[in-house]
Enzyme design. Structure first.
Site, PDB file in Angstrom:
ATOM      1  CG  HIS A  57       5.025 -21.597   7.003  1.00 42.64           C
ATOM      2  ND1 HIS A  57       3.837 -21.167   6.752  1.00 42.64           N
ATOM      3  CD2 HIS A  57       5.537 -20.114   7.422  1.00 42.64           C
ATOM      4  CE1 HIS A  57       3.414 -20.282   7.057  1.00 42.64           C
ATOM      5  NE2 HIS A  57       4.391 -19.613   7.629  1.00 42.64           N
ATOM      6  CD  GLU A  59       3.981 -27.002   5.137  1.00 39.84           C
ATOM      7  OE1 GLU A  59       2.814 -27.375   5.494  1.00 39.84           O
ATOM      8  OE2 GLU A  59       4.641 -25.934   5.469  1.00 39.84           O
ATOM      9  CB  CYS A  84      -0.390 -21.846   5.668  1.00 38.52           C
ATOM     10  SG  CYS A  84       0.863 -21.384   4.792  1.00 38.52           S
TER      11      CYS A  84
END
Length: 169
Positions: A57, A59, A84
């Protein structure tokens, strides 16, 4: 190098999200910044499609590019979308003390924001009515969700996690 504004770093994360979108992937970008110098330590975008990897993702891509560090306790994570649970876990695990978010509108709930705050993390959500970068984050994610709803759901785990997936907007 002086520390720039939250708008500056979020705008960079948005550029990365747009790059991911242009490559056919989920438009989520992340930037990890040193709080003392303002230097970007790592940055990246979601790479589910590009790397065939559900773990990368925005991040996580930023953390991966930053590489090994003795501590991340003087950093800020800028992210185009509310993290998330996986990314929230990494933020908490590595002791990142501040997270700046561009889009909470396309998230399913505020649960990860509440969790980070309960762990003492300063969570700043930029207002899309004031921040052009935040507005861009919200618009890009909403556009992608309309265009590729199956891919959006896949990125959030699909199947049993349907209830956790960001709601349609």
């Amino acid at each position: 190098m002086a520390y720039e504004s939250h708008e500056h770093y979020l705008a960079r994360a948005l550029e990365l999200a747009r790059k991911g979108y242009g490559e056919g992937g989920c438009p989520i970008g992340g930037v990890l910044v040193d709080n003392d110098s303002g230097r970007v330590l790592g940055e990246g975008h979601n790479a589910l499609v590009q790397e065939d990897n559900p773990i990368v993702h925005g991040e996580m891509a930023a953390l991966r590019q930053a590489g090994r560090m003795t501590t991340r306790h003087r950093t800020t994570m800028y992210t185009t979308l509310q993290p998330c649970f996986m990314c929230t876990g990494a933020i908490v695990q590595f002791g990142i003390p501040r997270v700046v978010i561009g889009d909470v509108t396309n998230a399913s709930s505020d649960e990860t924001v509440r969790f980070m705050r309960s762990r003492g993390i300063e969570v700043i959500v930029l207002d899309p009515a004031v921040s052009a970068a935040a507005r861009g984050c919200v618009e890009l994610a909403a556009r992608f969700r309309r265009e590729k709803p199956e891919q959006w759901l896949e990125d959030w785990g699909g199947g049993q996690n349907d209830a956790l997936a960001p709601r349609a907007g």
